[in-house]
Design a protein around this motif. Structure first.
Motif, mmCIF file in Angstrom:
data_model
loop_
_atom_site.group_PDB
_atom_site.id
_atom_site.type_symbol
_atom_site.label_atom_id
_atom_site.label_comp_id
_atom_site.label_asym_id
_atom_site.label_seq_id
_atom_site.Cartn_x
_atom_site.Cartn_y
_atom_site.Cartn_z
ATOM 1 N N LYS A 1 0.862 5.074 -7.515
ATOM 2 C CA LYS A 1 1.595 3.939 -6.968
ATOM 3 C C LYS A 1 2.507 3.342 -8.040
ATOM 4 C CE LYS A 1 0.658 -0.698 -5.119
ATOM 5 N NZ LYS A 1 -0.418 -1.595 -4.654
ATOM 6 N N SER B 1 0.841 -1.198 0.000
ATOM 7 C CA SER B 1 0.000 0.000 0.000
ATOM 8 C C SER B 1 0.877 1.250 0.000
ATOM 9 C CB SER B 1 -0.920 0.015 1.235
ATOM 10 O OG SER B 1 -0.154 0.227 2.404
ATOM 11 N N THR B 2 0.351 2.287 -0.593
ATOM 12 C CA THR B 2 1.060 3.564 -0.541
ATOM 13 C C THR B 2 1.068 4.091 0.887
ATOM 14 O OG1 THR B 2 -0.952 4.736 -1.202
ATOM 15 C CG2 THR B 2 0.617 4.170 -2.951
ATOM 16 N N GLN C 1 -0.044 10.390 3.173
ATOM 17 C CA GLN C 1 -0.290 9.865 1.837
ATOM 18 C C GLN C 1 -0.505 10.985 0.813
ATOM 19 O OE1 GLN C 1 -3.299 6.816 2.212
ATOM 20 N NE2 GLN C 1 -2.374 5.657 0.557
#
Length: 182
Positions: free
Chosen positions: A49, A27-28, A39
């Motif tokens: 991403k 996951s970012t 984020q």
């Protein structure tokens, strides 16, 4: 920290996270957490991403090419081959995320290609081709030597990724410079 320094820290964090989790499972949010940014800030530095993954892939290939180039500097033929093999072994022992990132890169590109996304792998292929060309020149522009060196390298990647320890019989056919560092 400047935006460029922050971008650099994101690339390093992305290598670690993608190396360990792969493209799909990373996951970012995990990358942002590792860097210590939000984020939204991460997406100011990289548009997606995929862009982070491609930057991590490029860095991994650039770093690997640099290791080979520095090892072979001033050498030719078999001396260059053994110097590059030894340097690569040190790289994957000292920075195992580089090895894992390479393996994740191959898997991610293959998955993208299988789903019809042919653009995803273009930069990875370009970076890998540049590495092939540089190794080819270091080994005297001998296609057989280049192919053999890279074939051994891919086998090393596979065996190391599978966790075969130094001294295991699967390493017995390798020249000493290509065997894992104990």
């Amino acid at each position: 920290m400047s935006a460029e320094e922050r971008r650099e820290s994101v690339v390093r964090a992305a290598i670690t996270e993608f190396a360990r989790g792969g493209y799909a499972a990373t996951s970012t949010e995990a990358i942002a957490r590792r860097v210590g940014v939000s984020q939204p800030y991460l997406f100011r530095l990289f548009p997606s991403k995929q862009a982070m993954f491609l930057a991590a892939t490029e860095r991994c290939l650039v770093d690997t090419r640099r290791v080979f180039s520095e090892a072979a500097k001033g050498l030719e033929g078999e001396e260059a081959l053994h110097a590059m093999a030894t340097a690569y072994q040190r790289l994957i022992v000292d920075d195992p995320d580089k090895l894992l990132m390479q393996m994740q890169m191959y898997a991610a590109v293959a998955a993208a290609e299988a789903s019809g996304d042919h653009e995803f792998g273009e930069s990875a292929r370009a970076g890998w081709l540049q590495m092939w060309d540089e190794i080819h020149l270091a080994l005297g522009a001998d296609v057989d030597e280049t192919t053999t060196f890279l074939a051994y390298g891919m086998l090393i990647n596979t065996l190391a990724s599978l966790g075969f320890p130094a001294g295991h019989r699967v390493w017995s056919g390798f020249y000493d410079s290509a065997r894992p560092i104990a």
